[in-house]
Design an enzyme around this catalytic site. Structure first.
Site, PDB file in Angstrom:
ATOM      1  N   CYS A 253      12.042   9.691  -2.451  1.00 14.12           N
ATOM      2  CA  CYS A 253      11.821   8.576  -3.326  1.00 14.12           C
ATOM      3  C   CYS A 253      10.746   8.166  -3.622  1.00 14.12           C
ATOM      4  CB  CYS A 253      13.372   8.193  -3.183  1.00 14.12           C
ATOM      5  SG  CYS A 253      14.580   9.081  -3.348  1.00 14.12           S
ATOM      6  N   GLN A 254      10.617   7.404  -5.159  1.00 10.81           N
ATOM      7  CA  GLN A 254       9.566   7.437  -5.486  1.00 10.81           C
ATOM      8  C   GLN A 254      10.487   6.027  -5.979  1.00 10.81           C
ATOM      9  OE1 GLN A 254       7.654   8.317  -9.110  1.00 10.81           O
ATOM     10  NE2 GLN A 254       6.581   6.676  -9.033  1.00 10.81           N
TER      11      GLN A 254
END
Length: 142
Positions: free
Chosen positions: A57-58
């Site tokens: 996930c960013q």
């Protein structure tokens, strides 16, 4: 928002599709996602550890499982408003279900409500990573 815990995962996905059908455009749908994320229960700071972090996930995302194969519960949070909304949807479909149902349930709501087309590649990757981790926790209980 229908939060009846005993409804099936499939019913939860249908309820999500019905809710999103009320909104005419993606500006409204994103706002609804943000509002859903704001309603997530408070997340204990002590769970914001590397052990529970979802990689891929960013945004920063943490996912904590509890329970056993008969009924698994998940807590999750993110530092992103839209990702928090995605978490709220995922928890509606998968939390408080048997490990068997969790593993067997495909996230059809993502396609049904158009999320697949309207999420950035990094958010799509993060959502996929969250689902992989959640299903892995369930599979470990089987």
């Amino acid at each position: 928002m229908n939060t009846i815990a005993n409804a099936s995962a499939e019913q939860a996905q249908q309820d999500i599709a019905d809710e999103f059908a009320f909104f005419g455009d993606w500006t409204e749908r994103y706002q609804y996602l943000i509002d859903l994320g704001k309603r997530l229960p408070a997340f204990p700071e002590e769970y914001k550890t590397e052990e529970y972090r979802v990689h891929g996930c960013q945004s920063m995302v943490w996912l904590v499982p509890s329970g056993d194969a008969s009924r698994m519960h998940f807590q999750a949070t993110s530092d992103s408003a839209i990702v928090s909304g995605l978490i709220a949807l995922v928890l509606r479909v998968y939390s408080d279900r048997s490990a068997e149902e969790i593993v067997a349930t495909e996230p059809t709501f993502i396609q049904t409500i158009g999320l697949a087309k309207h999420l950035s590649p990094t958010r799509s990757n993060g959502l996929a990573a969250m689902l992989v981790k959640l299903k892995a926790y369930a599979a470990a209980q089987l």
